[in-house]
Scaffold this motif. Structure first.
Motif, mmCIF file in Angstrom:
data_model
loop_
_atom_site.group_PDB
_atom_site.id
_atom_site.type_symbol
_atom_site.label_atom_id
_atom_site.label_comp_id
_atom_site.label_asym_id
_atom_site.label_seq_id
_atom_site.Cartn_x
_atom_site.Cartn_y
_atom_site.Cartn_z
ATOM 1 N N ARG A 50 0.268 -0.704 -0.028
ATOM 2 C CA ARG A 50 0.105 -0.585 0.138
ATOM 3 C C ARG A 50 0.717 0.947 0.294
ATOM 4 O O ARG A 50 2.225 1.335 0.478
ATOM 5 N N SER A 51 0.488 1.616 -0.523
ATOM 6 C CA SER A 51 1.317 3.747 -0.466
ATOM 7 C C SER A 51 1.059 4.613 0.391
ATOM 8 O O SER A 51 -0.363 4.023 1.051
ATOM 9 N N ILE A 52 1.674 4.537 1.306
ATOM 10 C CA ILE A 52 1.815 5.989 1.840
ATOM 11 C C ILE A 52 1.929 7.179 2.232
ATOM 12 O O ILE A 52 2.684 7.862 3.226
ATOM 13 N N GLY A 53 2.177 7.030 0.515
ATOM 14 C CA GLY A 53 2.779 8.857 0.136
ATOM 15 C C GLY A 53 3.806 9.459 -0.238
ATOM 16 O O GLY A 53 5.130 8.535 0.252
ATOM 17 N N CYS A 54 4.391 9.582 -1.349
ATOM 18 C CA CYS A 54 5.535 10.140 -1.611
ATOM 19 C C CYS A 54 6.183 9.379 -2.333
ATOM 20 O O CYS A 54 7.117 9.071 -1.482
ATOM 21 N N ARG A 55 5.820 8.080 -2.713
ATOM 22 C CA ARG A 55 6.823 7.160 -3.325
ATOM 23 C C ARG A 55 7.372 6.574 -1.994
ATOM 24 O O ARG A 55 7.935 5.869 -1.861
ATOM 25 N N ARG A 56 6.467 6.148 -0.841
ATOM 26 C CA ARG A 56 6.899 5.038 -0.295
ATOM 27 C C ARG A 56 5.490 3.995 0.126
ATOM 28 O O ARG A 56 4.187 4.313 0.218
ATOM 29 N N TYR A 57 6.141 3.115 0.665
ATOM 30 C CA TYR A 57 5.649 1.885 0.500
ATOM 31 C C TYR A 57 5.560 1.246 1.996
ATOM 32 O O TYR A 57 6.678 0.733 2.462
ATOM 33 N N ASP A 58 4.198 -0.068 2.564
ATOM 34 C CA ASP A 58 4.341 -0.702 3.442
ATOM 35 C C ASP A 58 3.671 -2.220 2.434
ATOM 36 O O ASP A 58 2.944 -1.731 1.854
ATOM 37 N N ILE A 59 3.980 -3.299 3.276
ATOM 38 C CA ILE A 59 3.664 -4.634 2.834
ATOM 39 C C ILE A 59 2.371 -4.655 3.489
ATOM 40 O O ILE A 59 1.975 -4.107 4.433
ATOM 41 N N THR A 60 1.594 -5.214 2.539
ATOM 42 C CA THR A 60 0.288 -5.842 2.957
ATOM 43 C C THR A 60 -0.599 -7.449 4.039
ATOM 44 O O THR A 60 0.342 -7.699 3.255
ATOM 45 N N ALA A 61 -1.587 -7.203 4.148
ATOM 46 C CA ALA A 61 -1.511 -8.611 4.358
ATOM 47 C C ALA A 61 -1.346 -9.956 3.367
ATOM 48 O O ALA A 61 -0.888 -10.719 3.287
ATOM 49 N N ALA A 62 -1.711 -9.485 2.248
ATOM 50 C CA ALA A 62 -1.649 -9.985 0.359
ATOM 51 C C ALA A 62 -0.342 -10.224 0.522
ATOM 52 O O ALA A 62 -0.004 -11.491 -0.061
ATOM 53 N N GLY A 63 0.301 -8.655 0.697
ATOM 54 C CA GLY A 63 1.995 -8.897 0.521
ATOM 55 C C GLY A 63 2.692 -9.836 1.082
ATOM 56 O O GLY A 63 3.417 -11.199 0.145
ATOM 57 N N TYR A 64 1.889 -10.488 2.642
ATOM 58 C CA TYR A 64 2.558 -11.630 3.567
ATOM 59 C C TYR A 64 2.396 -12.852 3.204
ATOM 60 O O TYR A 64 3.276 -13.694 3.166
ATOM 61 N N ARG A 66 1.186 -13.614 -0.239
ATOM 62 C CA ARG A 66 2.386 -13.938 -1.683
ATOM 63 C C ARG A 66 3.735 -14.353 -1.014
ATOM 64 O O ARG A 66 4.396 -15.276 -1.324
ATOM 65 N N LEU A 67 4.704 -13.516 -0.161
ATOM 66 C CA LEU A 67 5.678 -14.082 0.012
ATOM 67 C C LEU A 67 5.730 -15.621 1.084
ATOM 68 O O LEU A 67 6.120 -16.440 0.701
ATOM 69 N N ASP A 68 4.388 -15.702 2.086
ATOM 70 C CA ASP A 68 3.998 -17.378 2.507
ATOM 71 C C ASP A 68 3.928 -18.247 1.393
ATOM 72 O O ASP A 68 4.597 -19.469 1.689
ATOM 73 N N ASP A 69 4.012 -18.130 0.386
ATOM 74 C CA ASP A 69 3.535 -18.899 -0.880
ATOM 75 C C ASP A 69 4.406 -18.986 -1.662
ATOM 76 O O ASP A 69 4.599 -20.731 -2.166
ATOM 77 N N VAL A 70 5.839 -18.146 -1.558
ATOM 78 C CA VAL A 70 6.944 -18.490 -2.362
ATOM 79 C C VAL A 70 7.856 -18.674 -1.024
ATOM 80 O O VAL A 70 8.724 -19.754 -1.785
ATOM 81 N N ARG A 71 8.178 -18.661 0.045
ATOM 82 C CA ARG A 71 9.282 -19.401 0.351
ATOM 83 C C ARG A 71 8.701 -20.584 0.964
ATOM 84 O O ARG A 71 7.610 -21.687 1.274
ATOM 85 N N PRO A 72 10.372 -21.634 0.822
ATOM 86 C CA PRO A 72 9.940 -22.820 1.433
ATOM 87 C C PRO A 72 9.581 -23.793 2.591
ATOM 88 O O PRO A 72 9.742 -22.371 3.620
ATOM 89 N N ALA A 73 8.607 -24.247 2.427
ATOM 90 C CA ALA A 73 8.310 -25.271 3.814
ATOM 91 C C ALA A 73 9.700 -25.365 4.536
ATOM 92 O O ALA A 73 9.944 -26.200 4.221
ATOM 93 N N THR A 74 8.589 -25.154 5.868
ATOM 94 C CA THR A 74 10.128 -26.058 6.437
ATOM 95 C C THR A 74 9.272 -27.059 7.530
ATOM 96 O O THR A 74 8.281 -26.867 7.604
#
Length: 87
Positions: A50-64, A66-74
């Motif tokens: 999500r954009s929080i202004g002035c070209r500054r971004y933060d990760i969202t729940a969907a981003g987390y 997505r990371l869980d989907d690409v990280r290998p299972a341990t």
């Protein structure tokens, strides 16, 4: 770095370091700011950031997710309980 690798690296960096400006992300991951800006815009279009202004971004729940989907299972515990206790 491929497009997917760049996007994954951006999400990992945001997850680890919190909200960041595009230029700061570019410095941390050693990529050109324009490439990072375009990747952040794609991730924003996909609701992974999500954009929080002035070209500054933060990760969202969907981003987390997505990371869980690409990280290998341990085989180890991720710290989350497998069941919930009802009271």
């Amino acid at each position: 770095m491929s497009r997917d690798e760049l996007e994954e690296t951006i999400l990992e960096t945001l997850a680890d370091e919190g909200p960041s400006y595009v230029v700061d992300l570019a410095a941390v991951i050693d990529e050109h700011p324009v490439a990072v800006d375009h990747a952040c815009e794609r991730l924003h279009d996909e609701d992974a950031t999500r954009s929080i202004g002035c070209r500054r971004y933060d990760i969202t729940a969907a981003g987390y997710r997505r990371l869980d989907d690409v990280r290998p299972a341990t085989g180890g515990s991720d710290g989350r309980a497998g069941t919930e206790r009802r009271t």
